[in-house]
Design a protein around this motif. Structure first.
Motif, PDB file in Angstrom:
ATOM      1  N   VAL A 147       0.856  -1.184   0.000  1.00  0.00           N
ATOM      2  CA  VAL A 147       0.000   0.000   0.000  1.00  0.00           C
ATOM      3  C   VAL A 147       0.895   1.238   0.000  1.00  0.00           C
ATOM      4  O   VAL A 147       1.523   1.559   1.022  1.00  0.00           O
ATOM      5  CB  VAL A 147      -0.938   0.008   1.231  1.00  0.00           C
ATOM      6  CG1 VAL A 147      -1.838   1.236   1.197  1.00  0.00           C
ATOM      7  CG2 VAL A 147      -1.753  -1.276   1.294  1.00  0.00           C
ATOM      8  N   PRO A 148       0.986   1.961  -1.119  1.00  0.00           N
ATOM      9  CA  PRO A 148       1.918   3.092  -1.200  1.00  0.00           C
ATOM     10  C   PRO A 148       1.706   4.131  -0.112  1.00  0.00           C
ATOM     11  O   PRO A 148       2.673   4.678   0.428  1.00  0.00           O
ATOM     12  CB  PRO A 148       1.639   3.674  -2.593  1.00  0.00           C
ATOM     13  CG  PRO A 148       1.103   2.527  -3.387  1.00  0.00           C
ATOM     14  CD  PRO A 148       0.316   1.709  -2.415  1.00  0.00           C
ATOM     15  N   GLU A 149       0.431   4.400   0.237  1.00  0.00           N
ATOM     16  CA  GLU A 149       0.165   5.422   1.249  1.00  0.00           C
ATOM     17  C   GLU A 149       0.802   5.072   2.591  1.00  0.00           C
ATOM     18  O   GLU A 149       1.306   5.929   3.311  1.00  0.00           O
ATOM     19  CB  GLU A 149      -1.351   5.603   1.421  1.00  0.00           C
ATOM     20  CG  GLU A 149      -2.065   6.159   0.202  1.00  0.00           C
ATOM     21  CD  GLU A 149      -2.295   5.114  -0.896  1.00  0.00           C
ATOM     22  OE1 GLU A 149      -2.655   5.507  -2.019  1.00  0.00           O
ATOM     23  OE2 GLU A 149      -2.110   3.897  -0.605  1.00  0.00           O
ATOM     24  N   ARG A 150       0.804   3.771   2.937  1.00  0.00           N
ATOM     25  CA  ARG A 150       1.420   3.334   4.190  1.00  0.00           C
ATOM     26  C   ARG A 150       2.939   3.517   4.142  1.00  0.00           C
ATOM     27  O   ARG A 150       3.566   3.835   5.146  1.00  0.00           O
ATOM     28  CB  ARG A 150       1.074   1.874   4.459  1.00  0.00           C
ATOM     29  CG  ARG A 150      -0.402   1.628   4.697  1.00  0.00           C
ATOM     30  CD  ARG A 150      -0.835   2.177   6.046  1.00  0.00           C
ATOM     31  NE  ARG A 150      -2.235   1.893   6.311  1.00  0.00           N
ATOM     32  CZ  ARG A 150      -3.245   2.700   6.021  1.00  0.00           C
ATOM     33  NH1 ARG A 150      -2.986   3.874   5.433  1.00  0.00           N
ATOM     34  NH2 ARG A 150      -4.491   2.372   6.297  1.00  0.00           N
ATOM     35  N   HIS A 205       2.259  -3.820  -6.773  1.00  0.00           N
ATOM     36  CA  HIS A 205       2.353  -5.123  -7.428  1.00  0.00           C
ATOM     37  C   HIS A 205       2.910  -6.212  -6.519  1.00  0.00           C
ATOM     38  O   HIS A 205       2.657  -7.395  -6.735  1.00  0.00           O
ATOM     39  CB  HIS A 205       3.232  -5.020  -8.685  1.00  0.00           C
ATOM     40  CG  HIS A 205       2.665  -4.115  -9.736  1.00  0.00           C
ATOM     41  ND1 HIS A 205       1.438  -4.337 -10.315  1.00  0.00           N
ATOM     42  CD2 HIS A 205       3.156  -2.985 -10.303  1.00  0.00           C
ATOM     43  CE1 HIS A 205       1.192  -3.380 -11.204  1.00  0.00           C
ATOM     44  NE2 HIS A 205       2.216  -2.548 -11.218  1.00  0.00           N
ATOM     45  N   LEU A 206       3.703  -5.841  -5.511  1.00  0.00           N
ATOM     46  CA  LEU A 206       4.363  -6.850  -4.683  1.00  0.00           C
ATOM     47  C   LEU A 206       4.619  -6.287  -3.287  1.00  0.00           C
ATOM     48  O   LEU A 206       5.258  -5.241  -3.160  1.00  0.00           O
ATOM     49  CB  LEU A 206       5.709  -7.255  -5.308  1.00  0.00           C
ATOM     50  CG  LEU A 206       6.533  -8.283  -4.536  1.00  0.00           C
ATOM     51  CD1 LEU A 206       5.857  -9.652  -4.566  1.00  0.00           C
ATOM     52  CD2 LEU A 206       7.940  -8.376  -5.112  1.00  0.00           C
ATOM     53  N   PRO A 207       4.124  -6.957  -2.237  1.00  0.00           N
ATOM     54  CA  PRO A 207       4.469  -6.501  -0.882  1.00  0.00           C
ATOM     55  C   PRO A 207       5.988  -6.454  -0.721  1.00  0.00           C
ATOM     56  O   PRO A 207       6.687  -7.408  -1.050  1.00  0.00           O
ATOM     57  CB  PRO A 207       3.842  -7.575   0.017  1.00  0.00           C
ATOM     58  CG  PRO A 207       2.707  -8.126  -0.792  1.00  0.00           C
ATOM     59  CD  PRO A 207       3.202  -8.112  -2.207  1.00  0.00           C
ATOM     60  N   THR A 208       6.478  -5.334  -0.245  1.00  0.00           N
ATOM     61  CA  THR A 208       7.913  -5.092  -0.173  1.00  0.00           C
ATOM     62  C   THR A 208       8.305  -4.738   1.259  1.00  0.00           C
ATOM     63  O   THR A 208       7.502  -4.196   2.013  1.00  0.00           O
ATOM     64  CB  THR A 208       8.303  -3.942  -1.129  1.00  0.00           C
ATOM     65  OG1 THR A 208       7.887  -4.288  -2.452  1.00  0.00           O
ATOM     66  CG2 THR A 208       9.800  -3.686  -1.127  1.00  0.00           C
ATOM     67  N   THR A 209       9.539  -5.056   1.609  1.00  0.00           N
ATOM     68  CA  THR A 209      10.044  -4.768   2.942  1.00  0.00           C
ATOM     69  C   THR A 209      10.764  -3.425   2.943  1.00  0.00           C
ATOM     70  O   THR A 209      11.710  -3.214   2.182  1.00  0.00           O
ATOM     71  CB  THR A 209      11.009  -5.870   3.403  1.00  0.00           C
ATOM     72  OG1 THR A 209      10.327  -7.120   3.385  1.00  0.00           O
ATOM     73  CG2 THR A 209      11.502  -5.599   4.823  1.00  0.00           C
TER      74      THR A 209
END
Length: 343
Positions: A147-150, A205-209
């Protein structure tokens, strides 16, 4: 008998087995990628008994005689030589995976470095950070999201740059032709908040750390062999990619043997919590404040550290494999043994 489960490309085996041979300990190597062509086995599951014959070394292994197993770097069994359609190959591949997993389960009487069943959880980096924090180790502030906003809220709260890293494989190769391949994946990389805005569409597109970027004085690579801790200090070069992740140019950086900077008891407690006999732990020594736990690899590489520093890691592993088969013969700390320290 010590059984070494690995692959043909693994260079870590020779330094350890030299110590086993010097001590008169019999050992056998099983390269799992060759299991379809190089391994004959006969097993009676109800009795928990069986025999392996490894063709290239002409060695016979009675399962009951295996008192220690070193689970190093096994690879998937190669089955492409079977002239079968895709569905049948998938079946053969699945059967070989189950056969090897079943074989490992029948060796539950042996001492393992490390048992693959009990260490799968230890590979999970989310759980690693949770356990490390519970033990009072300082960990970087971390967010995993698509989620870009997060991400932007997280970055603004840090008031600093962000480190992007992968949770799983460092990279994946795609064969594109004879002797050519494309490589996908990332080492840890520092990005600014402006760069995050530029790639915001890709975040979905992909959950990222995402982690806080911590400027470092150096990094520690701490190899744990049961209760023995071997710490190596790695000093990166300012102003290039190694300042973000030493793996960009590991062999050309300065290495020196050091101590664990006061983390000894908490690292031993970490090993006990995951029932590990071996792990390579990465720690940042920041310019300010106490060391920061990054992650632990229960099957990490260590030979380059021994070569750079002279730390006796191979002999320590050999000593553990040559021990009496009693998984409780050493005292390790638990969560209750170590008082939590403020992060």
């Amino acid at each position: 008998m010590v059984l070494v489960i690995t692959s043909k490309s693994d260079g870590h085996v020779e330094p350890v087995v030299r110590h086993l041979e010097a001590a008169g300990v019999p050992w056998v190597r099983l390269n799992t990628e060759d299991a379809a062509t190089n391994l004959s086995l006969t097993i009676d599951p109800a009795r928990g008994s069986g025999e392996l014959f490894i063709h290239d070394s002409r060695q016979v292994v009675d399962l009951a005689s295996v008192r220690a197993v070193w689970y190093r770097k096994p690879e998937r069994v190669h089955v492409d030589h079977f002239h079968l359609d895709a569905g049948a190959l998938d079946y053969v591949d699945a059967e070989f995976r189950e056969i090897l997993d079943g074989l490992y389960a029948l060796l539950s009487h042996a001492y393992w470095i490390n048992n693959p069943y009990t260490t799968r959880l230890a590979h999970r980096k989310m759980r690693q950070l949770q356990v490390a924090a519970t033990l009072g180790l300082r960990v970087p502030r971390t967010l995993i999201t698509n989620v870009p906003e997060r991400v932007f809220e997280f970055a603004q709260g840090l008031q600093s740059d962000v480190a992007i890293k992968s949770l799983g494989a460092i990279s994946v190769l795609e064969e594109t032709g004879e002797d050519t391949a494309l490589q996908y994946g990332i080492f840890t990389r520092r990005v600014s908040q402006d760069e995050l805005v530029e790639v915001s569409d890709k975040i979905r597109h992909l959950p990222t750390t995402f982690q806080e970027f911590i400027p470092k004085q150096c990094e520690l690579r701490i190899t744990c062999v049961a209760d023995e801790l071997f710490a190596c200090e790695i000093t990166a070069r300012d102003g290039d990619a190694t300042a973000d992740d030493y793996r960009f140019d590991t062999n050309n950086l300065e290495h020196r043997a050091t101590d664990c900077h006061g983390l000894d008891d908490r690292l031993r407690a970490y090993m006990r919590e995951f029932s590990l006999e071996f792990a390579c732990i990465d720690v940042i020594v920041p310019r300010d404040g106490e060391p920061v736990f990054l992650e632990a690899n229960p099957n990490g590489q260590w030979l380059w550290v021994e070569r750079h520093t002279g730390l006796a890691i191979a002999s320590a592993i050999a000593r553990r494999l040559n021990r009496v088969s009693d998984p409780c013969d050493h005292r390790s700390l638990t969560l209750e043994d170590v008082p939590a320290r403020p992060l």
